[in-house]
Design a protein around this motif. Structure first.
Motif, PDB file in Angstrom:
ATOM      1  N   SER A 162      10.586  69.866   1.451  1.00  0.00           N
ATOM      2  CA  SER A 162       9.302  70.425   1.024  1.00  0.00           C
ATOM      3  C   SER A 162       8.178  69.391   1.038  1.00  0.00           C
ATOM      4  O   SER A 162       7.056  69.687   1.449  1.00  0.00           O
ATOM      5  CB  SER A 162       9.430  71.044  -0.373  1.00  0.00           C
ATOM      6  N   ASN A 189       1.720  73.787  -1.909  1.00  0.00           N
ATOM      7  CA  ASN A 189       2.663  73.022  -2.730  1.00  0.00           C
ATOM      8  C   ASN A 189       3.703  73.936  -3.373  1.00  0.00           C
ATOM      9  O   ASN A 189       4.905  73.663  -3.341  1.00  0.00           O
ATOM     10  CB  ASN A 189       1.891  72.252  -3.800  1.00  0.00           C
ATOM     11  N   SER A 190       3.228  75.036  -3.939  1.00  0.00           N
ATOM     12  CA  SER A 190       4.139  75.977  -4.609  1.00  0.00           C
ATOM     13  C   SER A 190       5.072  76.648  -3.612  1.00  0.00           C
ATOM     14  O   SER A 190       6.277  76.764  -3.846  1.00  0.00           O
ATOM     15  CB  SER A 190       3.330  77.039  -5.361  1.00  0.00           C
ATOM     16  N   SER A 193       7.739  74.301  -2.163  1.00  0.00           N
ATOM     17  CA  SER A 193       8.721  73.969  -3.205  1.00  0.00           C
ATOM     18  C   SER A 193       9.658  75.136  -3.478  1.00  0.00           C
ATOM     19  O   SER A 193      10.872  74.962  -3.637  1.00  0.00           O
ATOM     20  CB  SER A 193       8.002  73.567  -4.499  1.00  0.00           C
ATOM     21  N   GLN A 196      12.097  75.575  -0.628  1.00  0.00           N
ATOM     22  CA  GLN A 196      13.116  74.526  -0.708  1.00  0.00           C
ATOM     23  C   GLN A 196      14.146  74.863  -1.784  1.00  0.00           C
ATOM     24  O   GLN A 196      15.356  74.711  -1.584  1.00  0.00           O
ATOM     25  CB  GLN A 196      12.448  73.184  -1.032  1.00  0.00           C
TER      26      GLN A 196
END
Length: 204
Positions: A162, A189-190, A193, A196
C-alpha cells in the motif's frame, strides 16, 4: 461581466502568501469586469438551513461573523451552485429554499444577483466529465484526475504494498499534475490501506 472562470490554485508557499479579500480588491475586480464570487460549501448551507428552521440560534452560530464580514464588502457575490450539486434531490431543494430565505433575512443585498439561476433542477448531481463545458472541466479536473490515477495504480500495481502505491500516487500528483488535493490524498491513503488489509485477510 465576462463569462470567465478564474481557478485559484490552493498551493502556496506560506500562509502569509494568501490574498486578502477586501472591499478594495472586490472593487478593483469590478472595474476590470471581473466578478468576485464566494462559493458557499455544503456545511455553510446546512448551517443556514438550521438557522432558518430554528434548530440553531443565529447569534450562537458561526454564521453571524460571516454575515457581518460579507455585509461590509461590496461588489461581491455568493454562489451555492457547486455545493447544491453535492446534495441529493430532496435535500437540494430544501437547501436552496433555505439559502434564499437566509439571504433575504440576513444578507438582503446578496439575494438576487444579475445572473442568478433560480431553477435548482438544473443542478444535476451526476454528469459525464466529457459532457461538461470547459469551465466546469477546469474546476473538476484535479479531483477527476486524482480518482482516475488512484484506480489506475490499484489496477496496474496491485502487487505493490500500500505504501508503494501511495508513493506512486503522490509522486504523480506532485510532479506531473502539480497539484495535491487533501481530500483525494486521504481517499488514496485509505483505499490503498483497505485493499492491502483485505488482501492480507484473504491470504490468511
Amino acid at each position: 461581466m465576462d463569462s470567465g472562470f478564474c481557478y485559484i490554485k490552493p498551493l502556496r508557499n506560506s500562509l502569509d502568501d494568501f490574498p486578502i479579500l477586501s472591499s478594495k480588491r472586490c472593487r478593483e475586480n469590478h472595474y476590470k469586469n471581473i466578478e468576485t464570487t464566494i462559493l458557499v460549501d455544503l456545511n455553510i448551507l446546512a448551517e443556514m438551513s438550521r438557522v432558518i428552521e430554528n434548530k440553531v440560534a443565529y447569534h450562537t452560530s458561526y454564521l453571524a461573523l460571516l454575515v457581518k464580514s460579507l455585509n461590509e464588502l461590496e461588489y461581491i457575490f455568493l454562489s451555492s451552485g457547486l455545493a447544491l450539486m453535492e446534495a441529493n434531490e430532496e435535500y437540494k431543494i430544501k437547501m436552496h429554499k433555505n439559502f434564499n430565505l437566509f439571504l433575504t433575512k440576513y444578507l438582503p443585498r446578496f439575494y438576487d444577483a444579475h445572473n442568478t439561476v433560480d431553477d435548482v433542477a438544473e443542478l444535476k448531481n451526476s454528469q459525464n466529465f466529457t459532457n461538461l463545458n470547459s469551465q466546469e472541466k477546469f474546476h473538476y479536473v484535479i479531483p477527476y484526475l486524482s480518482l482516475l490515477k488512484i484506480n489506475f495504480i490499484n489496477k496496474q500495481f496491485k502487487e505493490l504494498p500500500s505504501f508503494a502505491r501511495f508513493k506512486k500516487y503522490i509522486t504523480y500528483m506532485a510532479f506531473e499534475a502539480n497539484n495535491i488535493s487533501a481530500l483525494e490524498t486521504e481517499i488514496a491513503n485509505s483505499l490503498f490501506s483497505i485493499i492491502q488489509l483485505l488482501r492480507t485477510i484473504t491470504h490468511n
